[in-house]
Design an enzyme around this catalytic site. Structure first.
Site, PDB file in Angstrom:
ATOM      1  N   CYS A 102     -35.009   4.871  33.472  1.00 29.77           N
ATOM      2  CA  CYS A 102     -34.679   3.467  33.665  1.00 29.77           C
ATOM      3  C   CYS A 102     -35.698   2.863  34.614  1.00 29.77           C
ATOM      4  O   CYS A 102     -36.003   3.463  35.652  1.00 29.77           O
ATOM      5  CB  CYS A 102     -33.272   3.336  34.241  1.00 29.77           C
ATOM      6  N   HIS A 144     -27.858   1.758  26.379  1.00 25.24           N
ATOM      7  CA  HIS A 144     -28.377   1.780  27.751  1.00 25.24           C
ATOM      8  C   HIS A 144     -28.465   0.355  28.307  1.00 25.24           C
ATOM      9  O   HIS A 144     -28.010   0.092  29.429  1.00 25.24           O
ATOM     10  CB  HIS A 144     -29.764   2.449  27.756  1.00 25.24           C
ATOM     11  N   GLU A 145     -29.043  -0.557  27.527  1.00 21.47           N
ATOM     12  CA  GLU A 145     -29.227  -1.930  28.008  1.00 21.47           C
ATOM     13  C   GLU A 145     -27.895  -2.672  28.127  1.00 21.47           C
ATOM     14  O   GLU A 145     -27.687  -3.422  29.081  1.00 21.47           O
ATOM     15  CB  GLU A 145     -30.200  -2.699  27.113  1.00 21.47           C
ATOM     16  N   HIS A 148     -26.217  -1.985  31.319  1.00 18.06           N
ATOM     17  CA  HIS A 148     -26.694  -2.817  32.434  1.00 18.06           C
ATOM     18  C   HIS A 148     -25.902  -4.114  32.521  1.00 18.06           C
ATOM     19  O   HIS A 148     -25.617  -4.596  33.620  1.00 18.06           O
ATOM     20  CB  HIS A 148     -28.182  -3.155  32.266  1.00 18.06           C
TER      21      HIS A 148
END
Length: 186
Positions: A102, A144-145, A148
């Site tokens: 990341c 993953h994004e 966030h």
């Protein structure tokens, strides 16, 4: 010089749930998207969420470069894509372990379980509705994004913290280092 600095783990913005973008504002995001692309490219990433540059909005950008698409025979290369207010639907409960990095946690990698197959939907950078299915690295980078946007960093998803560490340490223990073994940052 890049327009926006990528914030790192420890900044409270990364632990917050990002705000949705109103449909009437989706087409006004061009300056933000441009800043995100510039910041992601400067960090050699393949994905970035708006909170990573200090903007708490539900906006991500990502791509699947040819080198990562070839990891999965069912995956296709994905050119740079913006996704506003993304939603994920899990199509396969099977979890796959793979290495992630990341750009908000530089120099570290960890082995993270992610769903093998998903469908995602949202708005593109022009405010048009999109819906796609994804597997392999494509599915991983989306998950993953979106994490966030929900205030989650990949170490929080890990199941074995012994599989988390500095890339240099792992590489120093390998006889033939392969940077790609530890995944690209997103």
């Amino acid at each position: 010089m890049i327009a926006r600095t990528i914030i790192r783990m420890g900044n409270p913005i990364l632990g917050r749930i990002a705000s949705p973008v109103g449909p009437e504002h989706a087409s006004c995001l061009a300056p933000l998207l441009s800043d995100m692309v510039e910041a992601m490219r400067a960090a050699d990433g393949v994905g970035l969420a708006a909170p990573q540059i200090g903007v708490s909005l539900r906006v991500i950008i990502f791509e699947v470069p040819p080198s990562r698409a070839s990891d999965d025979p069912n995956a296709l290369e994905q050119s740079l894509q913006a996704l506003i207010n993304p939603e994920i639907e899990i199509l396969d409960d099977r979890l796959v372990l793979d290495w992630e990095g990341c750009i908000s946690i530089p120099g570290l990698r960890g082995e993270v379980p992610r769903y093998a197959r998903i469908r995602y939907r949202g708005l593109d950078g022009e405010g048009n509705r999109i819906e796609r299915e994804a597997t392999g690295f494509h599915a991983r980078v989306i998950q993953h994004e979106v994490d966030h946007l929900d205030g989650i960093l990949y170490p929080e998803r890990m199941t074995d913290m012994r599989r988390f560490g500095f890339v240099e340490e792992y590489l120093s223990q390998m006889s033939e280092p392969d940077d790609d073994t530890f995944g690209q940052q997103s």
